[in-house]
Enzyme design. Structure first.
Site, PDB file in Angstrom:
ATOM      1  N   LYS A  95       2.130  -3.523   7.215  1.00 32.95           N
ATOM      2  CA  LYS A  95       2.340  -3.694   5.772  1.00 32.95           C
ATOM      3  C   LYS A  95       3.809  -3.395   5.413  1.00 32.95           C
ATOM      4  O   LYS A  95       4.402  -4.106   4.609  1.00 32.95           O
ATOM      5  CB  LYS A  95       1.407  -2.778   4.976  1.00 32.95           C
ATOM      6  N   TYR A 142      -1.521  -0.537  11.262  1.00 30.66           N
ATOM      7  CA  TYR A 142      -1.800  -1.192   9.967  1.00 30.66           C
ATOM      8  C   TYR A 142      -0.650  -0.954   8.987  1.00 30.66           C
ATOM      9  O   TYR A 142      -0.088  -1.894   8.427  1.00 30.66           O
ATOM     10  CB  TYR A 142      -3.117  -0.674   9.361  1.00 30.66           C
ATOM     11  N   THR A 199       0.821  -1.209   0.000  1.00 33.44           N
ATOM     12  CA  THR A 199       0.000   0.000   0.000  1.00 33.44           C
ATOM     13  C   THR A 199       0.859   1.265   0.000  1.00 33.44           C
ATOM     14  O   THR A 199       1.991   1.249   0.498  1.00 33.44           O
ATOM     15  CB  THR A 199      -0.895  -0.007   1.261  1.00 33.44           C
ATOM     16  N   ASP A 200       0.271   2.363  -0.482  1.00 35.37           N
ATOM     17  CA  ASP A 200       0.990   3.645  -0.434  1.00 35.37           C
ATOM     18  C   ASP A 200       1.173   4.119   1.007  1.00 35.37           C
ATOM     19  O   ASP A 200       1.979   5.008   1.275  1.00 35.37           O
ATOM     20  CB  ASP A 200       0.272   4.718  -1.270  1.00 35.37           C
ATOM     21  N   GLU A 201       0.411   3.530   1.944  1.00 36.56           N
ATOM     22  CA  GLU A 201       0.499   3.989   3.340  1.00 36.56           C
ATOM     23  C   GLU A 201       1.849   3.704   3.973  1.00 36.56           C
ATOM     24  O   GLU A 201       2.201   4.299   4.983  1.00 36.56           O
ATOM     25  CB  GLU A 201      -0.591   3.317   4.190  1.00 36.56           C
TER      26      GLU A 201
HETATM   27  O1  DAU Z   1      -3.907   4.177   0.663  1.00 38.13           O
HETATM   28  C1  DAU Z   1      -4.209   2.816   0.568  1.00 38.13           C
HETATM   29  C2  DAU Z   1      -4.931   2.457   1.810  1.00 38.13           C
HETATM   30  O2  DAU Z   1      -6.196   3.091   1.736  1.00 38.13           O
HETATM   31  C3  DAU Z   1      -5.087   0.967   2.035  1.00 38.13           C
HETATM   32  O3  DAU Z   1      -3.835   0.399   2.236  1.00 38.13           O
HETATM   33  C4  DAU Z   1      -5.938   0.724   3.261  1.00 38.13           C
HETATM   34  O4  DAU Z   1      -6.161  -0.655   3.406  1.00 38.13           O
HETATM   35  C5  DAU Z   1      -7.244   1.448   3.123  1.00 38.13           C
HETATM   36  O5  DAU Z   1      -8.001   1.281   4.292  1.00 38.13           O
HETATM   37  C6  DAU Z   1      -7.029   2.923   2.833  1.00 38.13           C
HETATM   38  O6  DAU Z   1      -6.550   3.633   3.999  1.00 38.13           O
HETATM   39  P1  DAU Z   1      -7.147   5.053   4.423  1.00 38.13           P
HETATM   40  O7  DAU Z   1      -6.991   5.194   5.867  1.00 38.13           O
HETATM   41  O8  DAU Z   1      -6.629   6.135   3.562  1.00 38.13           O
HETATM   42  O9  DAU Z   1      -8.683   4.782   3.993  1.00 38.13           O
HETATM   43  P2  DAU Z   1     -10.056   5.080   4.710  1.00 38.13           P
HETATM   44  O10 DAU Z   1     -11.097   4.744   3.711  1.00 38.13           O
HETATM   45  O11 DAU Z   1     -10.162   4.501   6.050  1.00 38.13           O
HETATM   46  O12 DAU Z   1      -9.998   6.673   4.880  1.00 38.13           O
HETATM   47  C7  DAU Z   1      -9.795   7.531   3.777  1.00 38.13           C
HETATM   48  C8  DAU Z   1      -9.704   8.940   4.343  1.00 38.13           C
HETATM   49  O13 DAU Z   1     -10.996   9.325   4.841  1.00 38.13           O
HETATM   50  C9  DAU Z   1      -8.769   9.079   5.511  1.00 38.13           C
HETATM   51  O14 DAU Z   1      -8.148  10.356   5.464  1.00 38.13           O
HETATM   52  C10 DAU Z   1      -9.672   8.998   6.727  1.00 38.13           C
HETATM   53  C11 DAU Z   1     -10.942   9.634   6.242  1.00 38.13           C
HETATM   54  N1  DAU Z   1     -12.183   9.103   6.833  1.00 38.13           N
HETATM   55  C12 DAU Z   1     -12.373   7.763   6.846  1.00 38.13           C
HETATM   56  C13 DAU Z   1     -13.535   7.235   7.372  1.00 38.13           C
HETATM   57  C14 DAU Z   1     -13.732   5.730   7.389  1.00 38.13           C
HETATM   58  C15 DAU Z   1     -13.132   9.982   7.320  1.00 38.13           C
HETATM   59  O15 DAU Z   1     -12.971  11.217   7.291  1.00 38.13           O
HETATM   60  N2  DAU Z   1     -14.287   9.456   7.837  1.00 38.13           N
HETATM   61  C16 DAU Z   1     -14.530   8.112   7.887  1.00 38.13           C
HETATM   62  O16 DAU Z   1     -15.587   7.693   8.394  1.00 38.13           O
END
Ligand code: DAU
Length: 423
Positions: A130, A126, A101-103
Protein backbone atom coordinates in the site's frame (compact mmCIF):
# COMPACT_ATOMS: atom_id res chain seq x y z
CA UNK A 1 -27.97 5.41 -4.10
CA UNK A 2 -28.21 9.08 -5.04
CA UNK A 3 -29.82 9.87 -8.41
CA UNK A 4 -26.93 12.28 -9.06
CA UNK A 5 -24.42 9.49 -9.59
CA UNK A 6 -24.15 6.35 -11.64
CA UNK A 7 -21.74 3.79 -10.27
CA UNK A 8 -19.76 1.15 -12.12
CA UNK A 9 -18.42 -1.41 -9.66
CA UNK A 10 -15.33 -3.24 -10.97
CA UNK A 11 -14.29 -6.14 -8.76
CA UNK A 12 -12.30 -9.34 -9.15
CA UNK A 13 -14.37 -10.98 -6.38
CA UNK A 14 -11.43 -12.71 -4.76
CA UNK A 15 -11.80 -14.27 -1.29
CA UNK A 16 -13.41 -11.30 0.51
CA UNK A 17 -15.61 -10.11 -2.40
CA UNK A 18 -19.18 -11.32 -2.52
CA UNK A 19 -22.00 -10.35 -4.87
CA UNK A 20 -24.58 -11.27 -2.23
CA UNK A 21 -23.46 -8.17 -0.30
CA UNK A 22 -24.70 -6.03 -3.20
CA UNK A 23 -28.20 -7.49 -3.55
CA UNK A 24 -29.81 -4.23 -2.46
CA UNK A 25 -28.32 -2.25 -5.38
CA UNK A 26 -28.03 -4.97 -8.03
CA UNK A 27 -31.17 -3.91 -9.94
CA UNK A 28 -30.66 -0.16 -9.52
CA UNK A 29 -30.53 1.44 -13.03
CA UNK A 30 -27.64 3.66 -11.84
CA UNK A 31 -25.50 0.66 -10.93
CA UNK A 32 -23.41 -1.65 -13.11
CA UNK A 33 -21.20 -4.52 -12.01
CA UNK A 34 -18.16 -5.79 -13.90
CA UNK A 35 -16.13 -8.76 -12.72
CA UNK A 36 -12.51 -8.28 -13.68
CA UNK A 37 -8.99 -7.57 -12.52
CA UNK A 38 -7.36 -4.14 -12.14
CA UNK A 39 -4.11 -5.66 -13.43
CA UNK A 40 -5.79 -6.17 -16.82
CA UNK A 41 -5.34 -2.88 -18.74
CA UNK A 42 -7.80 -3.84 -21.50
CA UNK A 43 -10.60 -4.51 -19.03
CA UNK A 44 -9.76 -1.38 -17.06
CA UNK A 45 -9.76 0.85 -20.12
CA UNK A 46 -13.03 -0.53 -21.47
CA UNK A 47 -14.65 0.06 -18.11
CA UNK A 48 -13.16 3.42 -17.23
CA UNK A 49 -13.97 4.96 -20.63
CA UNK A 50 -16.88 7.39 -20.15
CA UNK A 51 -16.48 7.70 -16.37
CA UNK A 52 -15.52 11.00 -14.72
CA UNK A 53 -14.34 9.85 -11.31
CA UNK A 54 -12.34 6.84 -10.15
CA UNK A 55 -12.42 5.64 -6.54
CA UNK A 56 -9.68 3.06 -6.15
CA UNK A 57 -10.74 0.75 -3.31
CA UNK A 58 -9.31 -2.37 -4.96
CA UNK A 59 -6.75 -4.14 -2.79
CA UNK A 60 -5.64 -7.41 -1.35
CA UNK A 61 -6.16 -6.15 2.17
CA UNK A 62 -5.49 -8.82 4.77
CA UNK A 63 -2.18 -8.59 6.64
CA UNK A 64 -2.12 -12.27 7.64
CA UNK A 65 -2.59 -13.43 4.05
CA UNK A 66 0.23 -11.11 2.98
CA UNK A 67 2.59 -12.79 5.43
CA UNK A 68 1.80 -16.24 4.06
CA UNK A 69 1.81 -15.12 0.44
CA UNK A 70 3.10 -11.62 -0.45
CA UNK A 71 2.90 -11.93 -4.26
CA UNK A 72 -0.82 -11.13 -4.80
CA UNK A 73 -0.41 -8.05 -2.58
CA UNK A 74 2.40 -6.62 -4.66
CA UNK A 75 0.68 -7.56 -7.90
CA UNK A 76 -2.78 -6.12 -7.13
CA UNK A 77 -1.87 -3.26 -4.82
CA UNK A 78 1.22 -1.91 -6.58
CA UNK A 79 0.94 -3.09 -10.21
CA UNK A 80 -2.87 -2.76 -10.19
CA UNK A 81 -2.62 0.84 -9.00
CA UNK A 82 -0.09 1.56 -11.72
CA UNK A 83 -2.49 0.18 -14.37
CA UNK A 84 -5.39 2.30 -13.06
CA UNK A 85 -3.24 5.42 -13.02
CA UNK A 86 -1.97 4.86 -16.56
CA UNK A 87 -5.48 4.44 -17.93
CA UNK A 88 -6.88 7.32 -15.85
CA UNK A 89 -4.18 9.53 -17.30
CA UNK A 90 -4.89 8.36 -20.84
CA UNK A 91 -8.64 8.96 -20.47
CA UNK A 92 -8.30 12.36 -18.72
CA UNK A 93 -10.23 11.25 -15.66
CA UNK A 94 -11.51 14.29 -13.74
CA UNK A 95 -10.80 12.97 -10.23
CA UNK A 96 -8.94 9.94 -8.93
CA UNK A 97 -9.23 8.99 -5.25
CA UNK A 98 -6.64 6.46 -4.11
CA UNK A 99 -7.74 4.73 -0.91
CA UNK A 100 -4.82 3.83 1.29
CA UNK A 101 -4.43 2.89 4.95
CA UNK A 102 -3.02 4.05 8.29
CA UNK A 103 -0.81 0.94 8.17
CA UNK A 104 1.61 2.69 5.83
CA UNK A 105 2.80 4.76 8.84
CA UNK A 106 3.81 1.53 10.62
CA UNK A 107 4.03 1.04 14.36
CA UNK A 108 3.29 4.24 16.32
CA UNK A 109 4.94 5.02 19.66
CA UNK A 110 2.54 4.75 22.63
CA UNK A 111 0.31 7.84 22.84
CA UNK A 112 1.35 9.26 19.43
CA UNK A 113 -0.76 9.84 16.32
CA UNK A 114 0.32 9.77 12.65
CA UNK A 115 -0.20 12.96 10.64
CA UNK A 116 -0.25 13.06 6.84
CA UNK A 117 3.44 13.99 6.74
CA UNK A 118 4.60 11.12 8.98
CA UNK A 119 7.09 8.88 7.21
CA UNK A 120 5.88 5.66 5.60
CA UNK A 121 7.36 2.81 7.66
CA UNK A 122 5.40 -0.29 6.67
CA UNK A 123 5.91 -3.57 8.56
CA UNK A 124 4.06 -6.23 6.54
CA UNK A 125 4.08 -7.10 2.83
CA UNK A 126 0.50 -5.76 2.75
CA UNK A 127 1.34 -2.34 4.20
CA UNK A 128 4.50 -2.17 2.07
CA UNK A 129 2.42 -2.78 -1.05
CA UNK A 130 0.00 0.00 0.00
CA UNK A 131 2.87 2.39 0.78
CA UNK A 132 4.32 1.57 -2.66
CA UNK A 133 1.02 2.36 -4.33
CA UNK A 134 0.85 5.72 -2.50
CA UNK A 135 4.30 6.54 -3.84
CA UNK A 136 3.24 5.57 -7.35
CA UNK A 137 0.26 7.97 -7.18
CA UNK A 138 2.41 10.99 -6.27
CA UNK A 139 4.31 11.36 -9.59
CA UNK A 140 1.07 11.02 -11.51
CA UNK A 141 -0.08 14.24 -9.86
CA UNK A 142 3.21 16.09 -9.94
CA UNK A 143 4.62 14.96 -13.30
CA UNK A 144 1.51 14.14 -15.33
CA UNK A 145 -1.04 16.46 -13.72
CA UNK A 146 -3.50 13.68 -12.88
CA UNK A 147 -6.07 15.10 -10.42
CA UNK A 148 -5.51 12.46 -7.73
CA UNK A 149 -6.01 12.56 -3.96
CA UNK A 150 -4.89 9.96 -1.40
CA UNK A 151 -6.91 8.98 1.69
CA UNK A 152 -5.51 6.92 4.58
CA UNK A 153 -8.16 5.30 6.74
CA UNK A 154 -7.98 3.44 10.03
CA UNK A 155 -9.50 0.01 10.82
CA UNK A 156 -13.00 -0.23 9.36
CA UNK A 157 -15.87 -2.20 10.84
CA UNK A 158 -19.60 -2.58 10.14
CA UNK A 159 -21.98 -4.77 8.14
CA UNK A 160 -20.89 -7.15 5.35
CA UNK A 161 -17.25 -7.29 6.50
CA UNK A 162 -15.56 -10.57 5.60
CA UNK A 163 -14.88 -12.59 8.78
CA UNK A 164 -11.11 -12.75 8.31
CA UNK A 165 -10.75 -9.33 9.96
CA UNK A 166 -10.65 -9.07 13.76
CA UNK A 167 -14.10 -7.61 14.53
CA UNK A 168 -16.33 -9.76 12.30
CA UNK A 169 -14.27 -12.83 13.22
CA UNK A 170 -14.61 -12.23 16.95
CA UNK A 171 -18.32 -11.32 16.75
CA UNK A 172 -19.09 -14.43 14.68
CA UNK A 173 -17.01 -16.61 17.03
CA UNK A 174 -18.72 -15.19 20.13
CA UNK A 175 -22.19 -15.75 18.66
CA UNK A 176 -21.21 -19.37 17.88
CA UNK A 177 -19.72 -19.88 21.39
CA UNK A 178 -16.33 -20.49 19.77
CA UNK A 179 -12.96 -19.23 21.12
CA UNK A 180 -11.98 -15.65 20.19
CA UNK A 181 -8.39 -15.86 18.88
CA UNK A 182 -6.25 -13.06 20.33
CA UNK A 183 -2.79 -12.70 18.80
CA UNK A 184 0.02 -12.54 21.37
CA UNK A 185 -0.76 -10.53 24.51
CA UNK A 186 -3.66 -8.66 22.85
CA UNK A 187 -2.23 -5.28 23.91
CA UNK A 188 -2.04 -3.99 20.34
CA UNK A 189 -4.11 -0.87 19.70
CA UNK A 190 -6.29 -0.11 16.70
CA UNK A 191 -8.22 3.01 15.71
CA UNK A 192 -11.81 1.95 14.90
CA UNK A 193 -13.84 3.65 12.15
CA UNK A 194 -17.40 2.75 11.17
CA UNK A 195 -17.63 2.03 7.43
CA UNK A 196 -20.41 4.62 6.96
CA UNK A 197 -18.21 7.33 8.49
CA UNK A 198 -15.44 6.19 6.15
CA UNK A 199 -17.73 6.50 3.11
CA UNK A 200 -18.79 10.01 4.19
CA UNK A 201 -15.11 10.88 4.46
CA UNK A 202 -14.46 9.63 0.93
CA UNK A 203 -17.36 11.73 -0.40
CA UNK A 204 -16.03 14.81 1.40
CA UNK A 205 -12.61 14.26 -0.18
CA UNK A 206 -14.09 13.68 -3.65
CA UNK A 207 -16.26 16.77 -3.47
CA UNK A 208 -14.01 19.22 -1.62
CA UNK A 209 -10.53 17.69 -1.24
CA UNK A 210 -7.47 19.45 -2.66
CA UNK A 211 -5.74 17.71 -5.57
CA UNK A 212 -2.40 16.11 -4.69
CA UNK A 213 -3.17 16.07 -0.96
CA UNK A 214 -3.28 13.20 1.52
CA UNK A 215 -6.18 13.05 4.03
CA UNK A 216 -6.23 10.79 7.09
CA UNK A 217 -9.70 9.39 7.90
CA UNK A 218 -9.72 7.85 11.37
CA UNK A 219 -12.24 6.88 14.02
CA UNK A 220 -12.47 8.59 17.41
CA UNK A 221 -11.48 5.52 19.46
CA UNK A 222 -8.12 3.80 19.85
CA UNK A 223 -8.74 0.52 21.67
CA UNK A 224 -6.60 -2.48 22.71
CA UNK A 225 -7.61 -5.75 21.04
CA UNK A 226 -8.10 -7.50 24.35
CA UNK A 227 -10.34 -4.70 25.65
CA UNK A 228 -12.33 -4.86 22.41
CA UNK A 229 -12.77 -8.64 22.69
CA UNK A 230 -13.96 -8.29 26.31
CA UNK A 231 -16.40 -5.56 25.27
CA UNK A 232 -17.83 -7.75 22.48
CA UNK A 233 -18.29 -10.68 24.85
CA UNK A 234 -20.19 -8.44 27.28
CA UNK A 235 -22.32 -7.03 24.45
CA UNK A 236 -23.19 -10.51 23.13
CA UNK A 237 -23.80 -11.90 26.64
CA UNK A 238 -21.06 -14.56 26.25
CA UNK A 239 -18.49 -15.63 28.87
CA UNK A 240 -15.04 -13.99 29.08
CA UNK A 241 -13.57 -17.50 29.12
CA UNK A 242 -14.01 -17.61 25.31
CA UNK A 243 -10.88 -15.42 25.00
CA UNK A 244 -8.07 -17.58 23.67
CA UNK A 245 -4.52 -16.26 23.25
CA UNK A 246 -2.86 -17.72 20.13
CA UNK A 247 0.61 -17.34 18.58
CA UNK A 248 1.31 -13.75 17.58
CA UNK A 249 1.33 -12.42 14.00
CA UNK A 250 4.99 -12.02 12.83
CA UNK A 251 5.96 -8.32 12.62
CA UNK A 252 2.73 -7.36 14.42
CA UNK A 253 2.40 -3.55 14.78
CA UNK A 254 1.53 -2.53 18.35
CA UNK A 255 -0.31 0.70 17.66
CA UNK A 256 -2.11 2.48 14.82
CA UNK A 257 -3.60 5.87 15.56
CA UNK A 258 -4.40 8.74 13.19
CA UNK A 259 -4.36 12.48 13.63
CA UNK A 260 -7.39 13.65 11.60
CA UNK A 261 -7.22 17.41 12.20
CA UNK A 262 -6.60 18.12 8.51
CA UNK A 263 -9.82 16.57 7.17
CA UNK A 264 -11.81 18.10 10.04
CA UNK A 265 -10.35 21.56 9.47
CA UNK A 266 -10.41 21.62 5.65
CA UNK A 267 -13.46 19.52 4.81
CA UNK A 268 -15.51 19.62 8.00
CA UNK A 269 -15.53 15.81 8.31
CA UNK A 270 -15.49 13.97 11.60
CA UNK A 271 -16.80 10.56 12.66
CA UNK A 272 -20.45 10.57 13.73
CA UNK A 273 -21.05 6.97 14.83
CA UNK A 274 -19.84 6.26 18.35
CA UNK A 275 -18.05 2.95 18.96
CA UNK A 276 -20.84 1.82 21.31
CA UNK A 277 -23.58 2.43 18.73
CA UNK A 278 -21.48 1.05 15.88
CA UNK A 279 -20.67 -2.17 17.73
CA UNK A 280 -24.28 -2.64 18.82
CA UNK A 281 -25.49 -2.23 15.21
CA UNK A 282 -22.76 -4.54 13.89
CA UNK A 283 -23.61 -7.27 16.39
CA UNK A 284 -27.30 -6.93 15.49
CA UNK A 285 -26.37 -7.18 11.83
CA UNK A 286 -24.47 -10.43 12.53
CA UNK A 287 -27.50 -11.82 14.35
CA UNK A 288 -29.82 -11.06 11.40
CA UNK A 289 -27.56 -12.00 8.46
CA UNK A 290 -26.95 -15.61 9.42
CA UNK A 291 -27.53 -16.87 5.85
CA UNK A 292 -24.88 -14.48 4.48
CA UNK A 293 -22.46 -15.52 7.22
CA UNK A 294 -23.01 -19.24 6.69
CA UNK A 295 -22.38 -18.84 2.98
CA UNK A 296 -19.17 -16.84 3.32
CA UNK A 297 -17.85 -19.19 5.98
CA UNK A 298 -18.18 -22.28 3.75
CA UNK A 299 -15.80 -23.51 1.05
CA UNK A 300 -12.50 -21.63 0.87
CA UNK A 301 -13.06 -20.02 4.25
CA UNK A 302 -12.99 -23.42 5.98
CA UNK A 303 -9.54 -24.10 4.50
CA UNK A 304 -8.41 -20.61 5.45
CA UNK A 305 -9.63 -21.02 9.04
CA UNK A 306 -7.94 -24.40 9.41
CA UNK A 307 -4.62 -23.09 8.14
CA UNK A 308 -4.57 -19.76 10.02
CA UNK A 309 -6.19 -20.87 13.30
CA UNK A 310 -6.62 -24.62 13.81
CA UNK A 311 -3.11 -25.40 12.48
CA UNK A 312 -1.62 -22.02 13.41
CA UNK A 313 1.51 -23.42 15.04
CA UNK A 314 2.65 -25.47 12.06
CA UNK A 315 1.65 -23.00 9.36
CA UNK A 316 3.41 -20.10 11.13
CA UNK A 317 6.45 -22.32 11.67
CA UNK A 318 6.64 -22.88 7.91
CA UNK A 319 6.98 -19.16 7.20
CA UNK A 320 9.11 -18.02 10.12
CA UNK A 321 11.72 -20.78 10.12
CA UNK A 322 14.74 -20.59 7.84
CA UNK A 323 14.53 -22.67 4.71
CA UNK A 324 10.90 -21.53 4.26
CA UNK A 325 9.50 -21.83 0.79
CA UNK A 326 7.58 -19.02 -0.88
CA UNK A 327 4.11 -20.29 -1.68
CA UNK A 328 3.08 -17.93 -4.43
CA UNK A 329 2.41 -18.72 -8.05
CA UNK A 330 5.32 -16.43 -8.94
CA UNK A 331 7.69 -18.66 -7.01
CA UNK A 332 6.22 -21.74 -8.64
CA UNK A 333 6.54 -20.20 -12.08
CA UNK A 334 10.30 -19.80 -11.80
CA UNK A 335 11.84 -22.77 -13.60
CA UNK A 336 14.17 -24.78 -11.39
CA UNK A 337 17.76 -25.03 -12.71
CA UNK A 338 18.38 -28.43 -14.26
CA UNK A 339 21.67 -28.91 -12.49
CA UNK A 340 22.39 -27.44 -9.07
CA UNK A 341 25.26 -24.93 -9.38
CA UNK A 342 27.94 -24.95 -6.72
CA UNK A 343 29.13 -21.45 -5.88
CA UNK A 344 32.23 -20.43 -3.98
CA UNK A 345 31.37 -19.01 -0.51
CA UNK A 346 31.76 -15.37 -1.60
CA UNK A 347 29.72 -15.23 -4.78
CA UNK A 348 27.71 -12.18 -5.73
CA UNK A 349 24.80 -12.70 -8.07
CA UNK A 350 23.82 -9.86 -10.42
CA UNK A 351 20.25 -9.85 -11.68
CA UNK A 352 20.10 -8.08 -14.99
CA UNK A 353 17.09 -7.34 -17.08
CA UNK A 354 17.32 -7.40 -20.87
CA UNK A 355 15.49 -8.04 -24.07
CA UNK A 356 15.85 -11.77 -23.65
CA UNK A 357 14.19 -11.88 -20.24
CA UNK A 358 12.02 -15.02 -20.04
CA UNK A 359 8.43 -14.51 -21.13
CA UNK A 360 5.46 -15.11 -18.88
CA UNK A 361 4.79 -18.78 -18.32
CA UNK A 362 2.09 -20.31 -20.49
CA UNK A 363 -0.18 -21.00 -17.52
CA UNK A 364 -0.33 -17.33 -16.57
CA UNK A 365 -1.14 -16.32 -20.14
CA UNK A 366 -3.94 -18.88 -20.38
CA UNK A 367 -5.46 -17.61 -17.15
CA UNK A 368 -5.38 -14.03 -18.41
CA UNK A 369 -6.97 -15.12 -21.67
CA UNK A 370 -9.78 -16.92 -19.83
CA UNK A 371 -10.30 -13.94 -17.56
CA UNK A 372 -10.55 -11.66 -20.54
CA UNK A 373 -13.13 -13.92 -22.23
CA UNK A 374 -15.20 -13.78 -19.05
CA UNK A 375 -14.94 -10.01 -18.97
CA UNK A 376 -16.03 -9.71 -22.57
CA UNK A 377 -19.00 -11.91 -21.87
CA UNK A 378 -20.05 -9.71 -18.96
CA UNK A 379 -19.31 -6.53 -20.91
CA UNK A 380 -21.40 -7.92 -23.78
CA UNK A 381 -24.38 -7.94 -21.42
CA UNK A 382 -23.91 -4.22 -20.83
CA UNK A 383 -24.15 -3.26 -24.53
CA UNK A 384 -27.92 -2.55 -24.75
CA UNK A 385 -27.83 -0.30 -21.66
CA UNK A 386 -24.73 1.51 -22.95
CA UNK A 387 -26.42 2.12 -26.33
CA UNK A 388 -29.55 3.50 -24.67
CA UNK A 389 -27.38 5.89 -22.63
CA UNK A 390 -25.46 6.98 -25.73
CA UNK A 391 -28.61 7.65 -27.76
CA UNK A 392 -29.98 9.83 -24.96
CA UNK A 393 -26.93 12.08 -25.23
CA UNK A 394 -27.88 14.98 -27.56
CA UNK A 395 -24.25 15.40 -28.67
CA UNK A 396 -23.92 11.81 -29.84
CA UNK A 397 -23.53 11.30 -33.61
CA UNK A 398 -23.22 7.82 -35.06
CA UNK A 399 -20.80 7.21 -37.94
CA UNK A 400 -21.09 3.95 -39.83
CA UNK A 401 -17.73 2.13 -40.18
CA UNK A 402 -16.73 -1.10 -41.85
CA UNK A 403 -16.67 -3.66 -39.06
CA UNK A 404 -14.56 -6.80 -38.65
CA UNK A 405 -16.17 -9.85 -37.15
CA UNK A 406 -12.98 -11.77 -36.55
CA UNK A 407 -9.97 -11.01 -34.37
CA UNK A 408 -9.51 -10.80 -30.63
CA UNK A 409 -12.44 -10.93 -28.20
CA UNK A 410 -12.05 -7.16 -27.79
CA UNK A 411 -12.47 -6.65 -31.58
CA UNK A 412 -15.47 -8.96 -31.60
CA UNK A 413 -17.02 -7.04 -28.74
CA UNK A 414 -16.38 -3.77 -30.60
CA UNK A 415 -17.94 -5.21 -33.76
CA UNK A 416 -21.03 -6.34 -31.82
CA UNK A 417 -21.38 -2.93 -30.23
CA UNK A 418 -21.10 -1.25 -33.63
CA UNK A 419 -23.60 -3.60 -35.28
CA UNK A 420 -26.20 -3.12 -32.54
CA UNK A 421 -25.70 0.63 -32.65
CA UNK A 422 -26.19 0.66 -36.42
CA UNK A 423 -29.62 -1.01 -36.14
O1 DAU B 1 -5.62 -0.01 9.77
C1 DAU B 1 -6.26 -0.21 8.55
C2 DAU B 1 -6.06 -1.63 8.19
O2 DAU B 1 -6.83 -2.39 9.10
C3 DAU B 1 -6.42 -1.97 6.76
O3 DAU B 1 -5.56 -1.31 5.89
C4 DAU B 1 -6.29 -3.46 6.54
O4 DAU B 1 -6.73 -3.79 5.25
C5 DAU B 1 -7.11 -4.20 7.56
O5 DAU B 1 -6.92 -5.58 7.40
C6 DAU B 1 -6.74 -3.77 8.97
O6 DAU B 1 -5.45 -4.28 9.37
P1 DAU B 1 -5.21 -4.93 10.81
O7 DAU B 1 -4.12 -5.89 10.70
O8 DAU B 1 -5.11 -3.89 11.86
O9 DAU B 1 -6.65 -5.65 10.97
P2 DAU B 1 -7.07 -7.09 11.47
O10 DAU B 1 -8.55 -7.06 11.54
O11 DAU B 1 -6.42 -8.18 10.74
O12 DAU B 1 -6.48 -7.10 12.97
C7 DAU B 1 -6.83 -6.10 13.91
C8 DAU B 1 -6.01 -6.40 15.16
O13 DAU B 1 -6.49 -7.61 15.75
C9 DAU B 1 -4.55 -6.63 14.90
O14 DAU B 1 -3.80 -6.12 15.99
C10 DAU B 1 -4.41 -8.14 14.85
C11 DAU B 1 -5.46 -8.60 15.83
N1 DAU B 1 -6.09 -9.89 15.52
C12 DAU B 1 -6.58 -10.09 14.27
C13 DAU B 1 -7.20 -11.29 13.96
C14 DAU B 1 -7.74 -11.50 12.55
C15 DAU B 1 -6.20 -10.85 16.51
O15 DAU B 1 -5.77 -10.66 17.67
N2 DAU B 1 -6.82 -12.03 16.20
C16 DAU B 1 -7.33 -12.29 14.96
O16 DAU B 1 -7.86 -13.39 14.72
Amino acid sequence: MSQDYSVVNFDKLTCAGNLASLDSVASNPHYTFIKSDICDPVAVEMTMAGCQTVVHFAAESHVDRSIYDPAPMIETNATGTFVLLQIARKLNIEKFAHLSTDEVYGDMEPGTFAGEYSLPQPSSPYSASKASSDLIVRPYVRTFGLPAIITRASNNYGPFQFPEKFLPLTIASALDDKPLPIYGDGKQERNWLHVQDHCRGIFAVLERGRIGEVYNIGGADVVENLTMARRLLRATGKPQSLISHVADRPGHDRRYALNCEKIQRELGWKPTISLDDGLRQTIEWHRSYTKWLTEVRGGHYRTYYQKYYENRGSSLHAITESGRKPTSYLAQAIPQPRKATTYSPRTIVLFLCGKNAPRKPQAARTIRHRQRRLLHRSLGDQIPAAITRLRRNPRFVFQQRRSHESGSPACQLGARFHAELAQ
